[in-house]
Design a protein around this motif. Structure first.
Motif, PDB file in Angstrom:
ATOM      1  N   ILE A  36       0.867  -1.195   0.120  1.00  0.00           N
ATOM      2  CA  ILE A  36       0.150   0.129   0.105  1.00  0.00           C
ATOM      3  C   ILE A  36       0.837   1.398   0.137  1.00  0.00           C
ATOM      4  O   ILE A  36       0.616   2.114  -0.787  1.00  0.00           O
ATOM      5  N   ILE A  37       1.820   1.510   0.968  1.00  0.00           N
ATOM      6  CA  ILE A  37       2.605   2.627   0.660  1.00  0.00           C
ATOM      7  C   ILE A  37       4.166   2.540   0.299  1.00  0.00           C
ATOM      8  O   ILE A  37       4.811   3.581   0.287  1.00  0.00           O
ATOM      9  N   GLY A  38       4.495   1.289   0.041  1.00  0.00           N
ATOM     10  CA  GLY A  38       5.926   1.290  -0.643  1.00  0.00           C
ATOM     11  C   GLY A  38       7.025   1.148   0.506  1.00  0.00           C
ATOM     12  O   GLY A  38       7.007   1.731   1.607  1.00  0.00           O
ATOM     13  N   SER A  39       7.919   0.702  -0.003  1.00  0.00           N
ATOM     14  CA  SER A  39       9.312   0.364   0.973  1.00  0.00           C
ATOM     15  C   SER A  39       9.774   1.745   1.229  1.00  0.00           C
ATOM     16  O   SER A  39      10.361   1.847   2.520  1.00  0.00           O
ATOM     17  N   GLN A  40       9.994   2.536   0.409  1.00  0.00           N
ATOM     18  CA  GLN A  40      10.688   3.851   0.588  1.00  0.00           C
ATOM     19  C   GLN A  40       9.665   4.539   1.527  1.00  0.00           C
ATOM     20  O   GLN A  40      10.326   5.296   2.541  1.00  0.00           O
ATOM     21  N   SER A  41       8.794   4.606   1.413  1.00  0.00           N
ATOM     22  CA  SER A  41       7.622   5.281   2.388  1.00  0.00           C
ATOM     23  C   SER A  41       7.893   4.789   3.954  1.00  0.00           C
ATOM     24  O   SER A  41       7.802   5.338   4.861  1.00  0.00           O
ATOM     25  N   MET A  42       8.136   3.348   3.956  1.00  0.00           N
ATOM     26  CA  MET A  42       8.386   2.740   5.262  1.00  0.00           C
ATOM     27  C   MET A  42       9.776   3.298   5.847  1.00  0.00           C
ATOM     28  O   MET A  42       9.964   3.556   7.290  1.00  0.00           O
ATOM     29  N   LYS A  43      10.674   3.458   5.071  1.00  0.00           N
ATOM     30  CA  LYS A  43      12.010   3.844   5.555  1.00  0.00           C
ATOM     31  C   LYS A  43      11.921   5.292   6.240  1.00  0.00           C
ATOM     32  O   LYS A  43      12.310   5.573   7.168  1.00  0.00           O
ATOM     33  N   THR A  44      11.173   6.095   5.473  1.00  0.00           N
ATOM     34  CA  THR A  44      10.780   7.562   5.788  1.00  0.00           C
ATOM     35  C   THR A  44      10.091   7.470   7.120  1.00  0.00           C
ATOM     36  O   THR A  44      10.652   8.225   8.073  1.00  0.00           O
ATOM     37  N   THR A  45       9.080   6.702   7.215  1.00  0.00           N
ATOM     38  CA  THR A  45       8.288   6.703   8.501  1.00  0.00           C
ATOM     39  C   THR A  45       9.116   6.402   9.871  1.00  0.00           C
ATOM     40  O   THR A  45       9.151   6.625  10.944  1.00  0.00           O
ATOM     41  N   LYS A  46       9.806   5.348   9.436  1.00  0.00           N
ATOM     42  CA  LYS A  46      10.785   4.455  10.514  1.00  0.00           C
ATOM     43  C   LYS A  46      11.729   5.572  11.023  1.00  0.00           C
ATOM     44  O   LYS A  46      11.929   5.765  12.193  1.00  0.00           O
ATOM     45  N   LYS A  47      12.269   6.653  10.208  1.00  0.00           N
ATOM     46  CA  LYS A  47      13.136   7.702  10.464  1.00  0.00           C
ATOM     47  C   LYS A  47      12.270   8.548  11.366  1.00  0.00           C
ATOM     48  O   LYS A  47      12.929   9.111  12.371  1.00  0.00           O
ATOM     49  N   LEU A  48      11.115   8.868  10.855  1.00  0.00           N
ATOM     50  CA  LEU A  48      10.354   9.794  11.786  1.00  0.00           C
ATOM     51  C   LEU A  48       9.996   9.209  13.239  1.00  0.00           C
ATOM     52  O   LEU A  48      10.113  10.050  14.255  1.00  0.00           O
ATOM     53  N   TYR A  49       9.546   7.694  13.241  1.00  0.00           N
ATOM     54  CA  TYR A  49       9.404   7.453  14.408  1.00  0.00           C
ATOM     55  C   TYR A  49      10.767   7.372  15.324  1.00  0.00           C
ATOM     56  O   TYR A  49      10.623   7.666  16.704  1.00  0.00           O
ATOM     57  N   LYS A  50      11.855   7.073  14.945  1.00  0.00           N
ATOM     58  CA  LYS A  50      13.144   7.213  15.607  1.00  0.00           C
ATOM     59  C   LYS A  50      13.471   8.701  15.995  1.00  0.00           C
ATOM     60  O   LYS A  50      13.781   8.771  17.205  1.00  0.00           O
ATOM     61  N   TYR A  51      13.043   9.586  15.358  1.00  0.00           N
ATOM     62  CA  TYR A  51      13.185  11.070  15.766  1.00  0.00           C
ATOM     63  C   TYR A  51      12.416  11.206  16.889  1.00  0.00           C
ATOM     64  O   TYR A  51      12.903  11.926  17.737  1.00  0.00           O
ATOM     65  N   ILE A  52      11.014  10.916  16.823  1.00  0.00           N
ATOM     66  CA  ILE A  52       9.916  11.310  18.014  1.00  0.00           C
ATOM     67  C   ILE A  52      10.757  10.459  19.014  1.00  0.00           C
ATOM     68  O   ILE A  52      10.598  11.141  20.224  1.00  0.00           O
ATOM     69  N   ARG A  53      11.049   9.214  19.085  1.00  0.00           N
ATOM     70  CA  ARG A  53      11.490   8.360  20.336  1.00  0.00           C
ATOM     71  C   ARG A  53      12.963   9.303  20.925  1.00  0.00           C
ATOM     72  O   ARG A  53      12.962   9.205  21.923  1.00  0.00           O
ATOM     73  N   ALA A  74      -2.467   8.792   6.010  1.00  0.00           N
ATOM     74  CA  ALA A  74      -2.093   9.822   4.756  1.00  0.00           C
ATOM     75  C   ALA A  74      -1.416   9.092   3.684  1.00  0.00           C
ATOM     76  O   ALA A  74      -1.639   9.385   2.575  1.00  0.00           O
ATOM     77  N   LEU A  75      -0.400   8.231   3.962  1.00  0.00           N
ATOM     78  CA  LEU A  75       0.222   7.550   2.880  1.00  0.00           C
ATOM     79  C   LEU A  75      -0.701   6.619   2.054  1.00  0.00           C
ATOM     80  O   LEU A  75      -0.654   6.565   1.048  1.00  0.00           O
ATOM     81  N   SER A  76      -1.638   5.986   2.739  1.00  0.00           N
ATOM     82  CA  SER A  76      -2.397   5.064   2.250  1.00  0.00           C
ATOM     83  C   SER A  76      -3.338   5.917   1.369  1.00  0.00           C
ATOM     84  O   SER A  76      -3.756   5.350   0.214  1.00  0.00           O
ATOM     85  N   ASP A  77      -3.841   7.065   1.921  1.00  0.00           N
ATOM     86  CA  ASP A  77      -4.768   7.895   1.124  1.00  0.00           C
ATOM     87  C   ASP A  77      -3.887   8.331  -0.134  1.00  0.00           C
ATOM     88  O   ASP A  77      -4.637   8.416  -1.347  1.00  0.00           O
ATOM     89  N   ASN A  78      -2.964   8.746  -0.093  1.00  0.00           N
ATOM     90  CA  ASN A  78      -2.213   9.153  -1.258  1.00  0.00           C
ATOM     91  C   ASN A  78      -1.847   8.189  -2.197  1.00  0.00           C
ATOM     92  O   ASN A  78      -1.784   8.482  -3.468  1.00  0.00           O
ATOM     93  N   SER A  79      -1.638   7.021  -1.530  1.00  0.00           N
ATOM     94  CA  SER A  79      -1.432   5.717  -2.467  1.00  0.00           C
ATOM     95  C   SER A  79      -2.646   5.385  -3.344  1.00  0.00           C
ATOM     96  O   SER A  79      -2.595   5.284  -4.694  1.00  0.00           O
ATOM     97  N   LYS A  80      -3.696   5.766  -2.562  1.00  0.00           N
ATOM     98  CA  LYS A  80      -4.840   5.110  -3.508  1.00  0.00           C
ATOM     99  C   LYS A  80      -5.326   6.353  -4.404  1.00  0.00           C
ATOM    100  O   LYS A  80      -5.582   5.844  -5.642  1.00  0.00           O
ATOM    101  N   TYR A  81      -4.950   7.557  -4.150  1.00  0.00           N
ATOM    102  CA  TYR A  81      -5.248   8.680  -5.039  1.00  0.00           C
ATOM    103  C   TYR A  81      -4.243   8.446  -6.102  1.00  0.00           C
ATOM    104  O   TYR A  81      -4.737   8.526  -7.387  1.00  0.00           O
TER     105      TYR A  81
END
Length: 100
Positions: A36-53, A74-81
């Motif tokens: 649904i959101i792609g492997s590159q998006s998962m890498k970016t979200t993992k960076k975001l979670y790491k930053y928040i932590r 948001a990523l899923s909505d963008n992917s669908k669009y």
């Protein structure tokens, strides 16, 4: 007494028409698009979670959970669009090419 299902052509069974054709195709193809959101998006979200932590906020885990939910939505909505828009453009291109 058991009612036997009557066999219908696909267009009748699904009630395809010009108004809902793209909706049916979008649903069918999107359901086959399992990533649904792609492997590159998962890498970016993992960076975001790491930053928040790394911020060491009082309620970090709940914040990460809420942000993860919002980001994935948001990523899923963008992917669908993007998928729907790309599919429609591909159909237009096919129709244009067939007109030559």
């Amino acid at each position: 007494m058991i009612d036997m299902e009557i066999s219908k052509p696909l267009d009748k069974a699904l009630n395809f028409n010009q108004e809902n054709f793209f909706e049916y195709m979008d649903v069918l193809l999107h359901n086959m698009n399992t990533e649904i959101i792609g492997s590159q998006s998962m890498k970016t979200t993992k960076k975001l979670y790491k930053y928040i932590r790394s911020l060491h906020l009082a309620d970090t885990e709940n914040i990460v959970f809420e942000v993860e939910d919002m980001v994935n939505t948001a990523l899923s909505d963008n992917s669908k669009y993007a998928f729907k828009a790309g599919f429609m453009e591909a159909c237009r291109l096919m129709k244009t090419l067939q007109s030559f």
